[in-house]
Design an enzyme around this catalytic site. Sequence first.
Site, short mmCIF file in Angstrom:
data_model
loop_
_atom_site.label_atom_id
_atom_site.label_comp_id
_atom_site.label_asym_id
_atom_site.label_seq_id
_atom_site.Cartn_x
_atom_site.Cartn_y
_atom_site.Cartn_z
N CYS A 87 -4.38 -4.22 -2.79
CA CYS A 87 -5.64 -4.54 -2.11
C CYS A 87 -6.56 -5.49 -2.90
CB CYS A 87 -6.38 -3.26 -1.72
SG CYS A 87 -6.37 -1.94 -2.94
N ARG A 130 3.20 2.38 -10.73
CA ARG A 130 2.26 3.45 -11.08
C ARG A 130 2.93 4.40 -12.06
NH1 ARG A 130 -0.11 4.74 -4.99
NH2 ARG A 130 -0.71 2.59 -4.52
N GLN A 190 5.19 -1.23 -1.11
CA GLN A 190 4.35 -0.76 -0.01
C GLN A 190 4.39 -1.75 1.16
OE1 GLN A 190 0.59 -0.36 -2.26
NE2 GLN A 190 0.65 1.79 -1.68
N ASP A 226 2.07 -2.91 3.04
CA ASP A 226 0.63 -2.81 2.85
C ASP A 226 -0.11 -3.78 3.77
OD1 ASP A 226 -1.19 -1.34 1.50
OD2 ASP A 226 -1.01 -2.39 -0.40
N HIS A 263 -4.13 -4.95 4.95
CA HIS A 263 -5.58 -4.85 4.78
C HIS A 263 -6.23 -5.72 5.84
CE1 HIS A 263 -4.04 -3.61 0.82
NE2 HIS A 263 -4.97 -2.69 0.97
N LYS A 312 -11.10 8.44 6.42
CA LYS A 312 -9.73 8.03 6.72
C LYS A 312 -9.08 8.98 7.71
CE LYS A 312 -7.49 10.63 2.98
NZ LYS A 312 -6.42 10.60 1.96
N HIS A 330 -7.79 -0.23 5.01
CA HIS A 330 -6.48 -0.12 4.37
C HIS A 330 -5.56 0.60 5.36
CE1 HIS A 330 -8.15 -0.66 0.15
NE2 HIS A 330 -9.23 -0.35 0.83
#
Length: 673
Positions: free
Chosen positions: A359, A388, A406, A408, A410, A491, A537
């Site tokens: 992000c 991570r 991911q 991912d 945004h 969320k 997100h």
Amino acid sequence: MSGSERADPNSVVTVVLPDGQTRELAGGATGADLAASLGRRAAKDALVAVADDEQLDLDRPLPDGASVSLVFPSSDEGLEVLRHSTAHVLAQAVLRLYPGATFSIGPPITDGFYYDFDLGADADGRPRTFSDDDLTAIEAEMRSIVAARQPFIRAEVDRAAADELFASHPYKIEILDGEADDPASGPAGGVITTYRNTDEFVDLCRGPHVPHTGRLGHFKLMRVAGAYWRGDEHRQMLQRIYGTAWGTKAELAAHLERLEEAAKRDHRRLVTELDLLSFPAELGGGLAVWHPKGSVIRKIMEDYSRDRHEAGGYEFVYTPHLANARLFETSGHLDFYAEGMYPPMEMDNGVYYPKPMNCPMHCLIFNQRQRSYRELPLRLFELGTVYRYERSGTLHGLLRIRGFTQDDSHLYVAPSQLGDEIEGLLDFVLSVLGAFGFDDFEFKLSTQDPDKYVGDDDSWERATTALAAALDRRGHDYEVAAGEAAFYGPKIDIDVTDAIGRSWQLSTIQVDFNLPERFNLRYTGTDGEMHRPIMIHRALLGSIERFFGVLVEHYAGAFPPWLAPIQAVVLGVRADHDAFASEVVAQLAGAGFRAETVPADDPLGARIRRAKLEKVPYVLVVGDDDVAAGTVGVNPRGQPVRRDVPLAQFVAQLTDEVESKAIDVSSNQPLSA
């Protein structure tokens, strides 16, 4: 007031039952008295009472005027009480069998309980540990405690008395000192409560518990694991015993059957057996390499995701695997997430970190030029690999891994667009998950923590209302998790249920006020003024690796035809049929299918069994008649065999199954079936 401190028996206590009716009881009446007044079944089955939202042991007096309900084993609350009480019995059994042992915490958990123990050292100074044989002996001792029907006796004590009771148990003293929180007894500093079973066993605990140990019994000890005290790798390594407990014998048996089925579906075993991927020790923990067959499935997954995102109005981006520390200072990751990041790399032009998130880099893309309201919503999508640091004890195949990709997204939206965009995201997420064979979803809405958040209350209210309204408009029931949102926005979490009833948290739609502020994101509005966008997100599959692990377990490795790495194996009955088998493979490949043949060097039955073990959706067998007529014998996975099927007909059938992403019924049946 304890159960022995009775009020004036001539007085009356009035309580309000869940249906709104009131009931008068004698002064000092307890939860047990209320249960007895409701009938023999309630008296027999009730575990604890709940008075004005406070759980009470059945022998504690009920407050006058309270709203009171009873908790039974069939409820989630009842199972939690059963499991908590069974954990106490486990601790009592261990301390009885292992003189000198001490204990720390023992909370109920999902489907069971655990307790942590320090067994001290052996004669050579090495820490003592439990074995599987020890669990058998401990469980037998627990059953003798259950048979004794020992009462759980609650007491409130002062600190001096607590110090005396737990003088030989340093972990309990540390809890009392307020240096640790105990999931079983809560943080120190409040009323100190204990529960005693016998003169030999007492535990620090807030309760409540079942009336006596005879109310327990449907349990099984499962395994032993190491656990650092307080989760700190620099502290003492303790021995954790896990167990499961249920309200009935049938529920316990059903749970053990589910565990047996889950073990058969364990992706860590199946990915090796099916030659999909591996975790070489030379790479280090939590890192995988993908083999050709696994890579075929992964490519199909990623290609499908790209196609759906492209059709959904997303713009593709790519970002590097590492970045200067300044980026993560701006995003806040070095303030809030440093423990989950890999150590920095010192270079001549600065300090760099492998990225834990995509992000911040997407925010840089937004900020590379002036943005207009006409560009919003701006939907950025990346299959971005992140890194991570997970502690070695938490790694679990593909489900908990250190390097993963991911899917991912945004999205940057104007405040007026937020509601419609969330609604569209819900439809998009469920449609994509549905293509992979999931159709049972649960939704959770996490709302603002009143003590820990950024942004203003009005923005939080608008965002939370937009999330809830989208769920309502789409007719999705949801649970509200009050105060559980991250500090930067509310969320929606979306869980899926797999073929054997397990729940997996996969997708998240999260509103963020934090990063637009930190990166000073702005766009020009219709009024010509600068405005701050709202950032969403959206994790759909979560990570490719974890989702792949979930799919392996959901299908037990028997992927539906559109995902299977080999969709058909063609076998000649004899060696003189191999040429026609190769022709069939060529025609299937020409139609876009993944097929292979195995020469007739081994007996046909052995080759069919091998293909079945490899979980290939279709085994096609060709013999004399097939060579003459251009047909195949179709042996579908889990379905009856069909003879003399024209090849063109089979191609049309497989085409339809792949294009429609059909889920064949054998893909998600229990392996014991």
